[in-house]
Design an enzyme around this catalytic site. Structure first.
Site, PDB file in Angstrom:
ATOM      1  CD  GLN A   1      13.643  -8.628  -7.293  1.00 28.90           C
ATOM      2  OE1 GLN A   1      14.443  -7.738  -7.502  1.00 28.90           O
ATOM      3  NE2 GLN A   1      13.663  -9.340  -6.175  1.00 28.90           N
TER       4      GLN A   1
ATOM      5  CG  HIS B   1      12.639  -7.015 -12.358  1.00 28.72           C
ATOM      6  ND1 HIS B   1      13.885  -7.366 -12.839  1.00 28.72           N
ATOM      7  CD2 HIS B   1      12.850  -6.252 -11.247  1.00 28.72           C
ATOM      8  CE1 HIS B   1      14.805  -6.839 -12.041  1.00 28.72           C
ATOM      9  NE2 HIS B   1      14.216  -6.162 -11.074  1.00 28.72           N
TER      10      HIS B   1
ATOM     11  CG  ASP C   1       7.450  -2.820  -7.184  1.00 22.94           C
ATOM     12  OD1 ASP C   1       8.366  -2.210  -6.595  1.00 22.94           O
ATOM     13  OD2 ASP C   1       7.397  -2.934  -8.430  1.00 22.94           O
TER      14      ASP C   1
ATOM     15  NE  ARG D   1      17.670  -9.486  -9.043  1.00 16.47           N
ATOM     16  CZ  ARG D   1      17.572  -8.218  -9.465  1.00 16.47           C
ATOM     17  NH1 ARG D   1      17.063  -7.297  -8.672  1.00 16.47           N
ATOM     18  NH2 ARG D   1      17.955  -7.876 -10.691  1.00 16.47           N
TER      19      ARG D   1
ATOM     20  NE  ARG E   1      16.999  -2.280 -13.837  1.00 13.10           N
ATOM     21  CZ  ARG E   1      16.774  -2.314 -12.528  1.00 13.10           C
ATOM     22  NH1 ARG E   1      16.898  -1.217 -11.799  1.00 13.10           N
ATOM     23  NH2 ARG E   1      16.458  -3.446 -11.933  1.00 13.10           N
TER      24      ARG E   1
ATOM     25  CB  CYS F   1      11.596  -6.224  -6.174  1.00 12.26           C
ATOM     26  SG  CYS F   1      10.657  -4.703  -6.468  1.00 12.26           S
TER      27      CYS F   1
HETATM   28  N1  NVA Z   1       8.453  -1.612 -10.315  1.00  8.44           N
HETATM   29  C1  NVA Z   1       9.758  -1.093  -9.969  1.00  8.44           C
HETATM   30  C2  NVA Z   1      10.717  -2.209  -9.736  1.00  8.44           C
HETATM   31  C3  NVA Z   1      12.094  -1.767  -9.328  1.00  8.44           C
HETATM   32  C4  NVA Z   1      13.042  -2.916  -9.125  1.00  8.44           C
HETATM   33  C5  NVA Z   1      10.236  -0.194 -11.082  1.00  8.44           C
HETATM   34  O1  NVA Z   1      10.083  -0.550 -12.254  1.00  8.44           O
HETATM   35  O2  NVA Z   1      10.763   0.883 -10.773  1.00  8.44           O
HETATM   36  N1   CP Z   2      15.100  -4.905  -7.311  1.00 10.65           N
HETATM   37  C1   CP Z   2      15.901  -4.315  -8.193  1.00 10.65           C
HETATM   38  O1   CP Z   2      15.915  -4.621  -9.398  1.00 10.65           O
HETATM   39  O2   CP Z   2      16.730  -3.372  -7.640  1.00 10.65           O
HETATM   40  P1   CP Z   2      17.607  -2.296  -8.400  1.00 10.65           P
HETATM   41  O3   CP Z   2      16.660  -1.332  -9.068  1.00 10.65           O
HETATM   42  O4   CP Z   2      18.431  -1.644  -7.323  1.00 10.65           O
HETATM   43  O5   CP Z   2      18.453  -2.986  -9.423  1.00 10.65           O
END
Ligand code: NVA
Ligand code: CP
Length: 319
Positions: A145, A142, A237, A305, A115, A277
């Site tokens: 997800q 993502h 989101d 997930r 990540r 998400c």
């Molecule tokens: N768009 C959000 C998704 C988190 C799972 C981010 O990138 O922070």
């Molecule tokens: N939705 C998601 O990816 O959650 P986290 O940021 O908690 O991993």
């Protein structure tokens, strides 16, 4: 459609999960089918040590609850082990080159989940390493997800093809992956966002080409009410994603009118479901009335997930 007993058209041929655009529709359905099987077995207490003795390195340069816990528990349930590697603690954070990190990790472990911010970093890991790389979120995509989202939608609707899926909010990583994932399984996808927060044109083009193969459409609009009309699935989101925190106040102003509240959600089909998400900011992109309401399936989505990623690991790392 009976996804649990899905018969593949071709053998699964992917080495990595960098973006769902690399996957055929058939491969996405294979992942979902495997995820449903693993979920069923888990609930029935049937062990599935498909990755016994294998290890997954999990690199995080951004925060996570769901991704971290579901990958770590998932690899354990498959008989393997996960190693949490915080970007600050490993030498990568002190400037060790990504190609070296990729080649070193390839000598120790059987897969890498990462990540991070840049999609190009995930691609570099895949290019220089010799083991599967899984994208656990970048600024652009993502995919894990969205596999969980598709699985959840299938469980609640019994189909995927032909549904109208509407995303309201920032044309960022979630919008991109939903457009790709939804179009690859034959949904009509609509993204409603303010003009300065449109998804990347190249991703819109990909998604439109994917959808055309099913005679479906992918649309980007600022007309949030039209986007919501007749939707089977509604998603949103956060307005400010990880790394954009200092823009929060500006974004709250720019996204005025893009909150999924009871009034907006009432324009969707009466049996429409709501997904997010997570993490969510109640009172900003969504009201408590919607996200905690009877048609919200956010915790099924979060649980999935685990199952979806176990399927990804099993298919990529079985070897
Ligand atoms: N768009 C959000 C998704 C988190 C799972 C981010 O990138 O922070
Ligand atoms: N939705 C998601 O990816 O959650 P986290 O940021 O908690 O991993």
């Amino acid at each position: 459609m009976d996804l649990l007993h899905y018969i593949p058209k071709k053998p699964f041929a992917q080495k990595h999960l960098l973006t769902l655009q690399d996957y055929s529709s058939d491969e996405i359905l294979q992942v979902l089918s495997c995820a449903l099987k693993l979920k069923k077995e888990l609930k029935e207490g049937i062990p599935h040590p498909i990755l016994a003795g294998k290890s997954l390195a999990m690199i995080f340069t951004k925060s996570s609850t769901r991704t971290r816990v579901s990958f770590e528990v998932g690899i354990h349930q498959l008989g393997g082990q996960g190693l949490f590697l915080s970007g600050n603690d490993i030498q990568l954070g002190r400037g060790e080159p990504l190609p070296d990190t990729a080649r070193v990790l390839s000598r120790f472990v059987d897969g890498i989940m990462i990540r991070t911010f840049k999609q190009s970093d995930v691609e570099a890991l895949a290019q220089y390493g010799s083991i599967p790389v899984i994208n656990g979120l970048t600024d652009e995509f993502h995919p894990c997800q969205v596999l969980a989202d598709l699985m959840t939608i299938y469980e609640h609707k019994g189909i995927l093809e032909g549904l109208k899926m509407t995303f309201v909010g920032d044309g960022f990583n979630m919008a991109h992956s939903l457009m790709i994932g939804g179009s690859k399984v034959g949904m009509d996808v609509v993204v409603a966002c303010p003009k300065d927060y449109m998804p990347q044109e190249r991703v819109v083009r990909w998604a439109q080409e994917n959808a055309a193969a099913f005679g479906r459409t992918v649309t980007v609009t600022q007309d949030v009410k039209a986007a919501m009309e007749d939707a089977d699935v509604v998603l949103t989101d956060v307005f400010a994603s990880m790394g954009q925190e200092e823009e929060s106040a500006k974004r709250l102003r720019d996204f005025e009118g893009y909150q999924v509240n009871e009034e907006l959600f009432s324009l969707a089909k009466p049996d429409a479901i709501f997904l997010h998400c997570l993490p969510a900011h109640r009172g900003e992109e969504v009201t408590s009335g919607v996200i905690d309401g009877p048609r919200s399936v956010i915790f099924d989505e979060a649980e999935n997930r685990l199952h979806a990623q176990k399927a990804v690991m099993a298919l990529l790392m079985k070897g």
